[in-house]
Design an enzyme around this catalytic site. Sequence first.
Site, PDB file in Angstrom:
ATOM      1  N   ASP A  28       0.832  -1.213   0.000  1.00 19.47           N
ATOM      2  CA  ASP A  28       0.000   0.000   0.000  1.00 19.47           C
ATOM      3  C   ASP A  28       0.864   1.260   0.000  1.00 19.47           C
ATOM      4  OD1 ASP A  28      -2.362   1.430   0.018  1.00 19.47           O
ATOM      5  OD2 ASP A  28      -2.743   1.174   2.156  1.00 19.47           O
ATOM      6  N   GLY A  29       0.324   2.337  -0.566  1.00 22.45           N
ATOM      7  CA  GLY A  29       0.974   3.645  -0.493  1.00 22.45           C
ATOM      8  C   GLY A  29       1.520   4.157  -1.820  1.00 22.45           C
ATOM      9  N   HIS A  45       2.278   3.291  -8.975  1.00 20.44           N
ATOM     10  CA  HIS A  45       2.121   1.836  -9.160  1.00 20.44           C
ATOM     11  C   HIS A  45       3.307   1.278  -9.950  1.00 20.44           C
ATOM     12  CE1 HIS A  45      -1.810   2.268  -7.489  1.00 20.44           C
ATOM     13  NE2 HIS A  45      -2.334   2.876  -8.538  1.00 20.44           N
ATOM     14  N   SER A  73      -7.435  -5.392  -5.149  1.00 26.23           N
ATOM     15  CA  SER A  73      -8.580  -5.968  -4.423  1.00 26.23           C
ATOM     16  C   SER A  73      -9.847  -5.869  -5.264  1.00 26.23           C
ATOM     17  CB  SER A  73      -8.780  -5.232  -3.097  1.00 26.23           C
ATOM     18  OG  SER A  73      -9.304  -3.931  -3.322  1.00 26.23           O
ATOM     19  N   GLU A  75     -12.448  -4.474  -4.261  1.00 22.51           N
ATOM     20  CA  GLU A  75     -12.914  -3.101  -4.041  1.00 22.51           C
ATOM     21  C   GLU A  75     -12.172  -2.108  -4.949  1.00 22.51           C
ATOM     22  OE1 GLU A  75     -12.015  -5.240  -1.546  1.00 22.51           O
ATOM     23  OE2 GLU A  75     -14.025  -5.674  -0.786  1.00 22.51           O
ATOM     24  N   LEU A 139      10.467 -20.976  -4.528  1.00 25.01           N
ATOM     25  CA  LEU A 139       9.581 -20.059  -3.803  1.00 25.01           C
ATOM     26  C   LEU A 139       8.238 -20.067  -4.504  1.00 25.01           C
ATOM     27  CD1 LEU A 139       9.200 -17.599  -1.742  1.00 25.01           C
ATOM     28  CD2 LEU A 139       9.661 -16.141  -3.711  1.00 25.01           C
ATOM     29  N   ARG A 196       1.929  -4.764   6.386  1.00 28.50           N
ATOM     30  CA  ARG A 196       1.222  -3.752   5.595  1.00 28.50           C
ATOM     31  C   ARG A 196       2.099  -2.513   5.549  1.00 28.50           C
ATOM     32  NH1 ARG A 196      -5.008  -2.289   4.656  1.00 28.50           N
ATOM     33  NH2 ARG A 196      -4.643  -0.621   3.159  1.00 28.50           N
ATOM     34  N   SER A 204      -8.196  -4.655   5.285  1.00 29.08           N
ATOM     35  CA  SER A 204      -8.779  -4.366   3.970  1.00 29.08           C
ATOM     36  C   SER A 204      -9.176  -5.626   3.187  1.00 29.08           C
ATOM     37  CB  SER A 204      -7.821  -3.496   3.133  1.00 29.08           C
ATOM     38  OG  SER A 204      -7.592  -2.251   3.767  1.00 29.08           O
TER      39      SER A 204
HETATM   40  C1  IPE Z   1      -5.524  -2.663  -0.081  1.00 25.83           C
HETATM   41  O1  IPE Z   1      -5.162  -1.329  -0.259  1.00 25.83           O
HETATM   42  C2  IPE Z   1      -5.490  -3.404  -1.379  1.00 25.83           C
HETATM   43  C3  IPE Z   1      -4.160  -3.583  -1.978  1.00 25.83           C
HETATM   44  C4  IPE Z   1      -3.028  -3.214  -1.460  1.00 25.83           C
HETATM   45  C5  IPE Z   1      -4.144  -4.266  -3.234  1.00 25.83           C
HETATM   46  P1  IPE Z   1      -6.268  -0.182  -0.434  1.00 25.83           P
HETATM   47  O2  IPE Z   1      -5.526   1.091  -0.570  1.00 25.83           O
HETATM   48  O3  IPE Z   1      -7.199  -0.537  -1.513  1.00 25.83           O
HETATM   49  O4  IPE Z   1      -7.044  -0.275   0.964  1.00 25.83           O
HETATM   50  P2  IPE Z   1      -7.861   0.824   1.762  1.00 25.83           P
HETATM   51  O5  IPE Z   1      -8.894   1.381   0.835  1.00 25.83           O
HETATM   52  O6  IPE Z   1      -6.902   1.862   2.212  1.00 25.83           O
HETATM   53  O7  IPE Z   1      -8.429   0.066   2.923  1.00 25.83           O
HETATM   54  C1  IPE Z   2      -1.612   0.281  -3.341  1.00 23.20           C
HETATM   55  O1  IPE Z   2      -1.412   1.661  -3.384  1.00 23.20           O
HETATM   56  C2  IPE Z   2      -1.912  -0.299  -4.707  1.00 23.20           C
HETATM   57  C3  IPE Z   2      -3.311  -0.717  -4.898  1.00 23.20           C
HETATM   58  C4  IPE Z   2      -4.221  -0.721  -3.968  1.00 23.20           C
HETATM   59  C5  IPE Z   2      -3.694  -1.147  -6.216  1.00 23.20           C
HETATM   60  P1  IPE Z   2      -2.626   2.696  -3.366  1.00 23.20           P
HETATM   61  O2  IPE Z   2      -3.001   3.000  -4.769  1.00 23.20           O
HETATM   62  O3  IPE Z   2      -3.720   2.223  -2.496  1.00 23.20           O
HETATM   63  O4  IPE Z   2      -1.910   3.962  -2.701  1.00 23.20           O
HETATM   64  P2  IPE Z   2      -2.520   4.974  -1.643  1.00 23.20           P
HETATM   65  O5  IPE Z   2      -3.058   4.159  -0.503  1.00 23.20           O
HETATM   66  O6  IPE Z   2      -3.591   5.742  -2.352  1.00 23.20           O
HETATM   67  O7  IPE Z   2      -1.358   5.834  -1.253  1.00 23.20           O
HETATM   68 MG    MG Z   3      -4.084   2.421  -0.501  1.00 19.75          MG
END
Ligand code: IPE
Ligand code: IPE
Ligand code: MG
Length: 250
Positions: A28-29, A45, A73, A75, A139, A196, A204
Amino acid sequence: MAASAPADLLSQIRVNGAVPRHVAIIMDGNGRWARDRMLPRPLGHRSGMKSVREVVEGAIEVGLEVLSLFAFSQENWQRPAGEVSALMSLLEEYIQREADELDAQGVQVRMLGELERLTPAAAAAVDRVMKQTAHNTKLRLNLFISYGARAEIVRAARLLAAEVAAGSRKPEEIDEVAISQKMFTADCPDPDLLIRTSGEQRISNFLLWQVAYTELYISSVLWPDFRRRELYGAILDYQNRDRRFGRVSA
Ligand code: IPE
Ligand code: IPE
Ligand code: MG
């Protein structure tokens, strides 16, 4: 610890002994990483692909059996169409660019989730890399795409219900093992450690069934900045945990 070189951290992991069998990561991030640089989100990404390469190499060096990465995800389908299509293109590009290298490294790639929702081109690429690497044993890399843990549990319930309806299973034969065997992760041990990134303190909808006794590790590092050093730091932290599974310490 942050100042230690990755090689020193790896030596310390080896000195400590037992390593987790299965590490799962909620990557994430990426969006915040791009925003901090005034870049469009898809570039975050794209930048995260380097981190994937690093953790796969790190996982092999540590000797993990399974590495599970949450890439997209269910979502996430609700994000703007432009971001979704950029992510699907990146998935294809990742497979295109990395399949031969992953194969050479002995990585068995498995894509888990509702893959029917992928574009035909992405689905074909997924199929190709899974077939190409199916024989590898160094792996196992689980990439969760279009995945939701509740949907996975619903799917398992339906599969078991169908067996009961067909008379091949009795209701009293539905136990925890039977449910685990209907999960996408049926042939993997449960994760020992779930990382995470980006500081968010939530699951999530990832691997809800499988993380019952998994150790959690929240890293404040944004995914595109996540390197071996961070992976090794998380594993060292894990090695100092006291996993009691509801019992009392030894
Ligand atoms: C969780 O991250 C899904 C992935 C890392 C693929 P999100 O950024 O979608 O989750 P929320 O919305 O912050 O919970
Ligand atoms: C994780 O990064 C990648 C996916 C969920 C696909 P985000 O796109 O959720 O990045 P933030 O959370 O908005 O920083
Ligand atoms: Mg995110």
